[in-house]
Each structure stands twice: as structure tokens, then as C-alpha cells.
Design a protein around this motif. Structure first.
Motif, mmCIF file in Angstrom:
data_model
loop_
_atom_site.group_PDB
_atom_site.id
_atom_site.type_symbol
_atom_site.label_atom_id
_atom_site.label_comp_id
_atom_site.label_asym_id
_atom_site.label_seq_id
_atom_site.Cartn_x
_atom_site.Cartn_y
_atom_site.Cartn_z
ATOM 1 N N ALA A 59 17.571 9.170 2.886
ATOM 2 C CA ALA A 59 18.651 8.830 3.795
ATOM 3 C C ALA A 59 19.947 9.331 3.197
ATOM 4 O O ALA A 59 20.147 9.229 1.998
ATOM 5 N N ASN A 60 20.802 9.869 4.021
ATOM 6 C CA ASN A 60 22.089 10.374 3.553
ATOM 7 C C ASN A 60 23.215 9.404 3.859
ATOM 8 O O ASN A 60 24.366 9.797 3.903
ATOM 9 N N VAL A 61 22.895 8.140 4.089
ATOM 10 C CA VAL A 61 23.917 7.178 4.507
ATOM 11 C C VAL A 61 23.577 5.800 3.984
ATOM 12 O O VAL A 61 22.470 5.534 3.543
ATOM 13 N N LEU A 62 24.539 4.910 4.069
ATOM 14 C CA LEU A 62 24.265 3.490 3.910
ATOM 15 C C LEU A 62 23.846 2.971 5.272
ATOM 16 O O LEU A 62 24.486 3.265 6.275
ATOM 17 N N LEU A 63 22.788 2.214 5.322
ATOM 18 C CA LEU A 63 22.303 1.699 6.598
ATOM 19 C C LEU A 63 22.835 0.294 6.809
ATOM 20 O O LEU A 63 22.867 -0.518 5.900
ATOM 21 N N ARG A 64 23.241 0.005 8.028
ATOM 22 C CA ARG A 64 23.737 -1.320 8.372
ATOM 23 C C ARG A 64 22.686 -2.065 9.166
ATOM 24 O O ARG A 64 21.879 -1.465 9.856
ATOM 25 N N SER A 65 22.707 -3.382 9.099
ATOM 26 C CA SER A 65 21.751 -4.157 9.888
ATOM 27 C C SER A 65 22.098 -3.999 11.360
ATOM 28 O O SER A 65 23.247 -3.804 11.722
ATOM 29 N N GLY A 66 21.076 -4.108 12.201
ATOM 30 C CA GLY A 66 21.271 -3.755 13.590
ATOM 31 C C GLY A 66 21.328 -4.906 14.566
ATOM 32 O O GLY A 66 21.077 -4.698 15.738
ATOM 33 N N GLY A 67 21.636 -6.106 14.151
ATOM 34 C CA GLY A 67 21.748 -7.197 15.100
ATOM 35 C C GLY A 67 20.402 -7.608 15.661
ATOM 36 O O GLY A 67 19.387 -7.571 14.994
ATOM 37 N N ALA A 68 20.390 -7.964 16.951
ATOM 38 C CA ALA A 68 19.200 -8.526 17.572
ATOM 39 C C ALA A 68 18.225 -7.469 18.096
ATOM 40 O O ALA A 68 17.137 -7.807 18.503
ATOM 41 N N GLU B 33 19.984 0.997 15.809
ATOM 42 C CA GLU B 33 21.061 1.830 16.344
ATOM 43 C C GLU B 33 20.810 3.327 16.162
ATOM 44 O O GLU B 33 21.560 4.147 16.674
ATOM 45 N N PHE B 34 19.742 3.692 15.444
ATOM 46 C CA PHE B 34 19.435 5.107 15.208
ATOM 47 C C PHE B 34 18.543 5.665 16.309
ATOM 48 O O PHE B 34 17.561 5.049 16.688
ATOM 49 N N GLU B 35 18.914 6.850 16.801
ATOM 50 C CA GLU B 35 18.149 7.530 17.844
ATOM 51 C C GLU B 35 17.524 8.793 17.269
ATOM 52 O O GLU B 35 18.122 9.452 16.408
ATOM 53 N N LEU B 36 16.338 9.139 17.783
ATOM 54 C CA LEU B 36 15.657 10.347 17.338
ATOM 55 C C LEU B 36 16.510 11.564 17.653
ATOM 56 O O LEU B 36 16.905 11.784 18.789
ATOM 57 N N LEU B 37 16.824 12.344 16.633
ATOM 58 C CA LEU B 37 17.622 13.553 16.774
ATOM 59 C C LEU B 37 16.721 14.786 16.795
ATOM 60 O O LEU B 37 16.921 15.707 17.567
ATOM 61 N N HIS B 38 15.701 14.773 15.935
ATOM 62 C CA HIS B 38 14.793 15.911 15.813
ATOM 63 C C HIS B 38 13.478 15.447 15.196
ATOM 64 O O HIS B 38 13.469 14.625 14.294
ATOM 65 N N ARG B 39 12.372 15.983 15.700
ATOM 66 C CA ARG B 39 11.057 15.746 15.110
ATOM 67 C C ARG B 39 10.462 17.108 14.780
ATOM 68 O O ARG B 39 10.498 18.012 15.603
ATOM 69 N N SER B 40 9.903 17.245 13.570
ATOM 70 C CA SER B 40 9.332 18.529 13.178
ATOM 71 C C SER B 40 8.128 18.861 14.060
ATOM 72 O O SER B 40 7.449 17.966 14.567
ATOM 73 N N LYS B 41 7.864 20.145 14.225
ATOM 74 C CA LYS B 41 6.750 20.582 15.068
ATOM 75 C C LYS B 41 5.408 20.067 14.558
ATOM 76 O O LYS B 41 4.530 19.746 15.347
ATOM 77 N N ASP B 42 5.259 19.978 13.227
ATOM 78 C CA ASP B 42 3.981 19.526 12.666
ATOM 79 C C ASP B 42 3.862 18.001 12.593
ATOM 80 O O ASP B 42 2.840 17.473 12.184
ATOM 81 N N GLY B 43 4.927 17.283 12.982
ATOM 82 C CA GLY B 43 4.890 15.823 12.986
ATOM 83 C C GLY B 43 5.078 15.189 11.622
ATOM 84 O O GLY B 43 4.945 13.983 11.470
ATOM 85 N N SER C 4 22.810 7.675 14.026
ATOM 86 C CA SER C 4 23.453 6.495 14.606
ATOM 87 C C SER C 4 24.669 6.940 15.416
ATOM 88 O O SER C 4 25.142 8.066 15.267
ATOM 89 N N PRO C 5 25.202 6.066 16.263
ATOM 90 C CA PRO C 5 26.370 6.432 17.072
ATOM 91 C C PRO C 5 27.578 6.867 16.240
ATOM 92 O O PRO C 5 28.379 7.675 16.687
ATOM 93 N N ASP C 6 27.699 6.355 15.003
ATOM 94 C CA ASP C 6 28.844 6.734 14.164
ATOM 95 C C ASP C 6 28.576 8.001 13.340
ATOM 96 O O ASP C 6 29.372 8.375 12.495
ATOM 97 N N GLY C 7 27.439 8.668 13.594
ATOM 98 C CA GLY C 7 27.144 9.932 12.936
ATOM 99 C C GLY C 7 26.305 9.838 11.679
ATOM 100 O O GLY C 7 25.994 10.853 11.059
ATOM 101 N N ALA C 8 25.923 8.631 11.265
ATOM 102 C CA ALA C 8 25.073 8.473 10.079
ATOM 103 C C ALA C 8 23.710 9.099 10.348
ATOM 104 O O ALA C 8 23.192 9.039 11.460
#
Length: 129
Positions: free
Chosen positions: A11-20, A40-50, A57-61
Motif C-alpha cells: 500500500a502506498n498510503v495510510l488507510l483510514r477506517s471506513g465507518g459502517a 471507501e476504495f474502488e477498483l481502479l485496475h485489475r491485471s489481465k492474469d488476475g 479512495s476518493p481522496d486519491g489514496a
């Protein structure tokens, strides 16, 4: 010894707790492990081989999870090589714990924080995180 799969989590960030909201699971089937992704993290990219994915995250993390095949005897040298390469790119590592079976290290560069965790994974003994 022959190849022993190694899974790397980073991970290239500090992760914050995500509430409920519910955490989502990301799995890499051939390495038999599952990683919990903060809500709060959304899938940005998945490798072709899985074997990997990036989440943002919305703040760019950024959160990256991946696995790769590494011969057991090559695990520690490969980790050390990656640390050296990262240091040449300006990363300052403030924590590192390296063994032949697993490695953890973290550092900073500008406004980024990186945490990397790598472990060797035997096909019959999946890791626990």
C-alpha cells in the motif's frame, strides 16, 4: 529448491477506517489468499492474469495488491533489490524487517507513505493476515 509462490501486499498510503460500510474482499485464486479492501476504495485496475489489482479512495489514496512466482531462494534478494530500487527513486524507508519467509517495510516520499508486506506462500498452507 524449486519455485515457491510468494504473495506481495503493498500500500502506498495510510488507510483510514471506513465507518459502517462493508469491507470488500479481493482474492488471488492461484495463491489462495484474500485481502480485505477498505470500503471507501474502488477498483481502479485489475491485471489481465488476475494476480493483482489497484484500488483508489476518493481522496486519491492508492492500495495495490498482487502476487507473483518467486523461487524460495530468490525471495529475500528480490525484496532487497526492490528496496534498493525504491531508494534510488527517492523513498526513505523508516522501518524494515526482512526474513527468508516474509518481509515488511515502510517509508515516505514527498507526501506519500508506502507499506509493503511480502510473504512466501506454500500451495498447501495459505497465509493469514
Amino acid at each position: 529448491m524449486g519455485p515457491n509462490p510468494a504473495g506481495f501486499l503493498g500500500a502506498n498510503v495510510l488507510l483510514r477506517s471506513g465507518g459502517a460500510q462493508e469491507w470488500q474482499q479481493f482474492g488471488i485464486e492461484r495463491f489462495a489468499f484474500v485481502f480485505d479492501v477498505p470500503p471507501e476504495f474502488e477498483l481502479l485496475h485489475r491485471s489481465k492474469d488476475g494476480d493483482g489489482a489497484a484500488f483508489q479512495s476518493p481522496d486519491g489514496a492508492l492500495l495495490a495488491v498482487w502476487g507473483t512466482d518467486v523461487a524460495e531462494s530468490d525471495f529475500l534478494p528480490q525484496v532487497k533489490k526492490q528496496i534498493s530500487q525504491d531508494e534510488k527513486e527517492g523513498w526513505k524507508f523508516i522501518y524494515r524487517r526482512l526474513t527468508r519467509e516474509w518481509a515488511s517495510y515502510s517509508g515516505i516520499k514527498d507526501d506519500q507513505i508506502r507499506y509493503v508486506r511480502g510473504i512466501t506462500v506454500a500451495a498447501i498452507a495459505p497465509p493469514c493476515f
